[in-house]
Design a protein around this motif. Sequence first.
Motif, short mmCIF file in Angstrom:
data_model
loop_
_atom_site.label_atom_id
_atom_site.label_comp_id
_atom_site.label_asym_id
_atom_site.label_seq_id
_atom_site.Cartn_x
_atom_site.Cartn_y
_atom_site.Cartn_z
N GLU A 166 -5.82 -61.60 -60.82
CA GLU A 166 -4.63 -61.78 -61.65
C GLU A 166 -4.82 -61.11 -63.01
O GLU A 166 -3.90 -60.47 -63.53
N PHE A 167 -5.99 -61.26 -63.60
CA PHE A 167 -6.28 -60.58 -64.88
C PHE A 167 -6.23 -59.06 -64.71
O PHE A 167 -5.75 -58.35 -65.58
N GLU A 199 -10.05 -55.16 -72.85
CA GLU A 199 -9.95 -54.55 -71.52
C GLU A 199 -11.06 -55.02 -70.59
O GLU A 199 -10.94 -54.92 -69.37
N LYS A 223 -4.84 -59.45 -74.40
CA LYS A 223 -4.09 -58.20 -74.53
C LYS A 223 -3.71 -57.93 -75.99
O LYS A 223 -3.76 -56.78 -76.46
N ILE A 261 -4.25 -64.44 -70.95
CA ILE A 261 -3.98 -63.01 -70.78
C ILE A 261 -3.33 -62.43 -72.03
O ILE A 261 -3.70 -61.35 -72.51
N ARG A 262 -2.36 -63.15 -72.60
CA ARG A 262 -1.69 -62.66 -73.82
C ARG A 262 -2.66 -62.56 -74.99
O ARG A 262 -2.62 -61.59 -75.75
N ARG A 292 2.86 -68.42 -65.63
CA ARG A 292 1.94 -67.48 -64.97
C ARG A 292 1.00 -68.23 -64.03
O ARG A 292 0.71 -67.77 -62.92
N GLY A 305 -1.29 -67.62 -68.50
CA GLY A 305 -0.52 -66.62 -69.24
C GLY A 305 -0.97 -66.51 -70.68
O GLY A 305 -1.03 -65.40 -71.24
N ARG A 321 -4.38 -57.34 -62.88
CA ARG A 321 -3.00 -56.85 -62.86
C ARG A 321 -2.54 -56.44 -64.25
O ARG A 321 -1.64 -55.62 -64.40
N ASP A 322 -3.15 -57.06 -65.26
CA ASP A 322 -2.81 -56.72 -66.64
C ASP A 322 -3.86 -55.84 -67.30
O ASP A 322 -3.91 -55.75 -68.53
#
Length: 317
Positions: free
Chosen positions: A164-165, A112, A107, A103-104, A139, A100, A167-168
């Motif tokens: 999983e990445f 991207e 982002k 990913i945060r 996560r 998690g 998805r974001d």
Amino acid sequence: MNEEKKLMAGDIRAEERKAALSIEVSHSSTFCHSSSILQRSSFSAPIGLLAGAGRFPIVFAEKARQAGIPVVCVGVRDAASPELIGLTHRFHWTGVAQLGRVIRCFKREGVERAVIAGKILKSVVHTRWRVWRLRPDWRMIRFWFSRSRKDNRDDNLLLGLIEEFARDGIYFESALNLCPELLVKSGILTRRKPTAGEVHDIEFGWELAKEMGRLDIGQSIAVKERTVLAVEAIEGTDRAIARAGELCRSGNFTVVKVAKPQQDMRFDVPTVGCSTIETLRQAGGRVLAIEAGKTILLDETETLALADKYGITIVAR
């Protein structure tokens, strides 16, 4: 007039189909993008770098900086080199099980597109009190227990993480899109040529190593006189080579390192460099056979000079 209307209607439908096709191509697949962000001439958004151990993340960051590409790096603690801090636009540390957080970080920085570079030994998963030592975030816990999986081999785990990445809205590409020159070319790369017996060992080991790759067990195998000395598994190439040296005191063995038949060039690409040659010399090995076009050769000039110094043969085929 009717004919004109038909032509106009036909043109409109053609444009609509063209627009629809454009949208379909741009969103076609999580894994396959026809135009890589690493190959475009303008870079409005940064590229993410998930960095493990070794020289490859450093080489990638240096190349990106030369190309003027901002890199947001998330380095795995106790694996990634602190040198990356000064080479990247933004740098964050993370634990190996903090999905998690990675990913945060990406982002928040507007990432991207991202790449994976460097080694993360899976053996950390099998340490004692692993939950307390790894401290997985929510996560990662959700990913680990909710995904449908047949087993926990490398490809299954990494492809699951890439999904999983996605998805974001973060899509992984091959770091080699930016530095394809790192892939080794075919030929005998050192002054010393393999003997006839060593050629036989290369051929023998090659077939076995490919089968180990197909089974997603490991990339390397050590052989001598068409006898298997060691097969790489979770420990990594260097430790497999060291084990071969312990089991073959007479030395002069051959190490074959290949890509998987189903190799995904976004991750776990076979990599060799100066440290590989040092390990091979210490273990008593004499030949390193690698796969041309699918193996990363880091610091090529220094690596080949070191092999020549030690009388080690490197063959790419």
